[in-house]
Design an enzyme around this catalytic site. Structure first.
Site, PDB file in Angstrom:
ATOM      1  N   HIS A   1      -4.738 -21.102  11.450  1.00 49.26           N
ATOM      2  CA  HIS A   1      -6.092 -21.600  11.184  1.00 49.26           C
ATOM      3  C   HIS A   1      -6.944 -20.563  10.454  1.00 49.26           C
ATOM      4  O   HIS A   1      -7.585 -20.884   9.443  1.00 49.26           O
ATOM      5  CB  HIS A   1      -6.806 -22.015  12.473  1.00 49.26           C
ATOM      6  CG  HIS A   1      -8.255 -22.267  12.221  1.00 49.26           C
ATOM      7  ND1 HIS A   1      -8.722 -23.415  11.623  1.00 49.26           N
ATOM      8  CD2 HIS A   1      -9.339 -21.465  12.397  1.00 49.26           C
ATOM      9  CE1 HIS A   1     -10.027 -23.319  11.452  1.00 49.26           C
ATOM     10  NE2 HIS A   1     -10.432 -22.150  11.924  1.00 49.26           N
TER      11      HIS A   1
ATOM     12  N   CYS B   1      -5.712 -27.545   8.392  1.00 52.46           N
ATOM     13  CA  CYS B   1      -4.562 -26.836   8.964  1.00 52.46           C
ATOM     14  C   CYS B   1      -3.945 -27.642  10.110  1.00 52.46           C
ATOM     15  O   CYS B   1      -4.580 -28.519  10.700  1.00 52.46           O
ATOM     16  CB  CYS B   1      -4.953 -25.431   9.433  1.00 52.46           C
ATOM     17  SG  CYS B   1      -5.686 -25.343  11.082  1.00 52.46           S
TER      18      CYS B   1
ATOM     19  N   CYS C   1      -5.884 -27.741  13.490  1.00 54.15           N
ATOM     20  CA  CYS C   1      -7.074 -28.594  13.521  1.00 54.15           C
ATOM     21  C   CYS C   1      -6.728 -30.075  13.414  1.00 54.15           C
ATOM     22  O   CYS C   1      -7.434 -30.930  13.954  1.00 54.15           O
ATOM     23  CB  CYS C   1      -8.026 -28.191  12.398  1.00 54.15           C
ATOM     24  SG  CYS C   1      -8.822 -26.589  12.672  1.00 54.15           S
TER      25      CYS C   1
ATOM     26  N   GLY D   1     -11.604   4.066   0.949  1.00 59.04           N
ATOM     27  CA  GLY D   1     -12.537   4.854   1.744  1.00 59.04           C
ATOM     28  C   GLY D   1     -13.795   4.123   2.153  1.00 59.04           C
ATOM     29  O   GLY D   1     -14.791   4.757   2.509  1.00 59.04           O
TER      30      GLY D   1
ATOM     31  N   ASP E   1      -3.133   8.426  -1.815  1.00 60.89           N
ATOM     32  CA  ASP E   1      -4.469   9.010  -1.864  1.00 60.89           C
ATOM     33  C   ASP E   1      -4.837   9.489  -0.474  1.00 60.89           C
ATOM     34  O   ASP E   1      -4.201   9.123   0.508  1.00 60.89           O
ATOM     35  CB  ASP E   1      -5.499   7.980  -2.347  1.00 60.89           C
ATOM     36  CG  ASP E   1      -5.668   6.831  -1.349  1.00 60.89           C
ATOM     37  OD1 ASP E   1      -4.633   6.365  -0.825  1.00 60.89           O
ATOM     38  OD2 ASP E   1      -6.808   6.418  -1.092  1.00 60.89           O
TER      39      ASP E   1
ATOM     40  N   CYS F   1     -11.210 -28.848   8.598  1.00 61.17           N
ATOM     41  CA  CYS F   1     -10.085 -27.980   8.233  1.00 61.17           C
ATOM     42  C   CYS F   1      -8.777 -28.773   8.183  1.00 61.17           C
ATOM     43  O   CYS F   1      -8.469 -29.520   9.115  1.00 61.17           O
ATOM     44  CB  CYS F   1      -9.969 -26.830   9.234  1.00 61.17           C
ATOM     45  SG  CYS F   1      -8.563 -25.739   8.912  1.00 61.17           S
TER      46      CYS F   1
ATOM     47  N   ASP G   1       0.855  -1.182   0.000  1.00 61.88           N
ATOM     48  CA  ASP G   1       0.000   0.000   0.000  1.00 61.88           C
ATOM     49  C   ASP G   1       0.895   1.238   0.000  1.00 61.88           C
ATOM     50  O   ASP G   1       2.111   1.142   0.119  1.00 61.88           O
ATOM     51  CB  ASP G   1      -0.962  -0.017   1.185  1.00 61.88           C
ATOM     52  CG  ASP G   1      -0.257   0.016   2.527  1.00 61.88           C
ATOM     53  OD1 ASP G   1       0.937   0.352   2.572  1.00 61.88           O
ATOM     54  OD2 ASP G   1      -0.902  -0.290   3.545  1.00 61.88           O
ATOM     55  N   SER G   2       0.301   2.396  -0.138  1.00 62.17           N
ATOM     56  CA  SER G   2       1.095   3.629  -0.244  1.00 62.17           C
ATOM     57  C   SER G   2       1.510   4.172   1.114  1.00 62.17           C
ATOM     58  O   SER G   2       2.322   5.089   1.198  1.00 62.17           O
ATOM     59  CB  SER G   2       0.291   4.706  -0.978  1.00 62.17           C
ATOM     60  OG  SER G   2      -0.783   5.152  -0.166  1.00 62.17           O
ATOM     61  N   GLY G   3       0.925   3.635   2.185  1.00 68.04           N
ATOM     62  CA  GLY G   3       1.168   4.183   3.514  1.00 68.04           C
ATOM     63  C   GLY G   3       0.216   5.301   3.872  1.00 68.04           C
ATOM     64  O   GLY G   3       0.186   5.760   5.014  1.00 68.04           O
ATOM     65  N   GLY G   4      -0.568   5.734   2.908  1.00 72.61           N
ATOM     66  CA  GLY G   4      -1.474   6.857   3.140  1.00 72.61           C
ATOM     67  C   GLY G   4      -2.481   6.603   4.242  1.00 72.61           C
ATOM     68  O   GLY G   4      -2.721   7.468   5.085  1.00 72.61           O
ATOM     69  N   PHE G   5      -3.070   5.410   4.263  1.00 71.64           N
ATOM     70  CA  PHE G   5      -4.090   5.113   5.266  1.00 71.64           C
ATOM     71  C   PHE G   5      -3.519   5.220   6.670  1.00 71.64           C
ATOM     72  O   PHE G   5      -4.150   5.776   7.570  1.00 71.64           O
ATOM     73  CB  PHE G   5      -4.679   3.715   5.033  1.00 71.64           C
ATOM     74  CG  PHE G   5      -5.762   3.354   6.003  1.00 71.64           C
ATOM     75  CD1 PHE G   5      -7.052   3.828   5.830  1.00 71.64           C
ATOM     76  CD2 PHE G   5      -5.498   2.560   7.109  1.00 71.64           C
ATOM     77  CE1 PHE G   5      -8.061   3.510   6.734  1.00 71.64           C
ATOM     78  CE2 PHE G   5      -6.494   2.232   8.022  1.00 71.64           C
ATOM     79  CZ  PHE G   5      -7.778   2.711   7.826  1.00 71.64           C
TER      80      PHE G   5
ATOM     81  N   ASP H   1      -8.045  -7.214   0.975  1.00 72.26           N
ATOM     82  CA  ASP H   1      -7.069  -7.370   2.059  1.00 72.26           C
ATOM     83  C   ASP H   1      -7.697  -6.867   3.346  1.00 72.26           C
ATOM     84  O   ASP H   1      -8.576  -5.999   3.317  1.00 72.26           O
ATOM     85  CB  ASP H   1      -5.791  -6.563   1.780  1.00 72.26           C
ATOM     86  CG  ASP H   1      -5.951  -5.107   2.193  1.00 72.26           C
ATOM     87  OD1 ASP H   1      -5.495  -4.745   3.300  1.00 72.26           O
ATOM     88  OD2 ASP H   1      -6.563  -4.319   1.437  1.00 72.26           O
TER      89      ASP H   1
END
Length: 373
Positions: A337, A308, A311, A218, A147, A306, A93-97, A268
């Protein structure tokens, strides 16, 4: 393998679709959920764990990696893939958030956003050119533009002004990283808050700049599900059908299903990993809060369906014991898990879309995870 950026559509079901995106580090089948590896690691897991659960792409965070250990160091040591021992695709990501989440510690101008480090209070500037430079140093397969993520409840005047700034920043990001350079893809981000006409305006402007894929930003910022789905249903079809569509920061099972139904390809969220560390586990029988007393003597596996390691090997009673005792193994097993659950859920979704039964699959999963979960 096709050239990076090749996006090949597969069978669809209504607006839901399957596709294959080629990156410099491999192909990704979509729809896909991307585990978040904020600081160059998915918390408590090794890259081999991610391979075992069939994670197809992971997310790294520009803000955190810039501050520590530093993007120039990562570049010197061979790039983020080599640094963290992961040879699959990475989106940064851009780091903006993160910067905008600092609230009082940051200031927005035309040039970019000035902020104080959460680590030591030092001052930094994230300009469009700077975040592109950082992501080029990291060597991610997909980089995001800078952004402004408008807070929920922002009025129309502020949202419209912010939208213009996001577009101008997007143009500067594209100029700093020409299409196809280094095999690194760049995605644009559509903003516009909760005003449908501003979303349409933002989409038109960002598409005009021209990117390898397009994200909706957003959302999942405090609004109700009904509000999010309303905007999602209108905004997703505005994005080019021949490019990947990415819904940022959304991860609850029913929200992923709503996104897929609207034609979204990539997601994500920290939800499965954060919930794992809090003892909240996802199963194909519904949600399990492993710290509850009812599991103290429960000798059954967490989810008998499952595959994993947690489990296959341990009981609910043991997983509860680890969590109550605050043992580090608890974080690892729970995370393993939850991400296995998300990986299987997305694989089943892709199969359901290919077979024309996505609506039935969505209804089945929504029954397990009702409103509010």
């Amino acid at each position: 393998m096709n050239a990076p950026g090749t996006f090949t559509l597969g069978p669809g079901d209504g607006s839901a679709r399957t596709a294959r995106l080629t990156t410099a580090h491999g192909e990704i089948e979509t729809p896909v959920f991307m585990p978040v590896g904020t600081q160059g690691t998915v918390k408590s897991l090794c890259p081999t764990d991610l391979q075992d659960i069939k994670a197809r792409i992971i997310l790294g965070n520009t803000y955190h990696l810039y501050l520590r250990p530093g993007d120039e160091l990562v570049a010197k040591l061979g790039g983020l893939h080599r640094f963290m021992g992961w040879d699959g695709p990475i989106l940064t990501d851009s780091g903006g958030f993160q910067v905008f989440s600092l609230s009082g510690l940051r200031r927005i101008t035309e040039e970019g956003v000035t902020f104080a480090s959460h680590i030591d209070g030092s001052k930094h500037l994230f300009s469009p050119e700077k975040v592109v430079s950082i992501q080029r140093n990291l060597g991610s397969d997909i980089m995001m533009v800078l952004d402004e993520c408008v807070p929920y409840g922002a009025d129309r005047a502020y949202t419209e002004k912010s939208l213009g700034l996001t577009t101008r920043w997007a143009r500067r990001c594209r100029k700093a990283h020409p299409a196809g350079d280094r095999g690194q893809l760049m995605f644009g981000i559509v903003q516009g808050g909760f005003f449908k006409d501003l979303r349409a305006q933002s989409a038109e402007q960002i598409i005009e700049v021209g990117f390898d894929g397009y994200a909706l930003g957003g959302l999942s910022v405090g609004e109700s599900r009904a509000e999010m789905y309303d905007i999602l249903g209108d905004a997703a079809p505005l994005l080019p059908a021949d490019r990947p569509r990415y819904l940022m920061g959304v991860g609850a099972p029913r929200d992923l299903l709503a996104g897929m139904a609207a034609g979204i390809d990539m997601f994500d969220c920290v939800l499965p990993t954060r919930n794992a560390r809090n003892g909240t586990l996802f199963t194909f029988q519904g949600k399990v809060n492993i710290k509850r007393a009812e599991y103290r003597e429960d000798d059954s596996p967490l989810d008998p369906t499952c595959p994993c390691y947690a489990c296959r090997t341990f009981s609910r009673a043991y997983l509860r014991h680890l969590y109550i005792a605050k043992e580090l193994l608890s974080y690892r097993l729970n995370t393993l898990h939850n991400l296995t659950f998300f990986s299987i859920m997305m694989e089943r979704a892709r199969q359901a879309i290919r077979e024309g039964r996505f609506a039935a699959y969505r209804a089945e999963m929504e029954a397990l995870y009702p409103e509010g979960e």
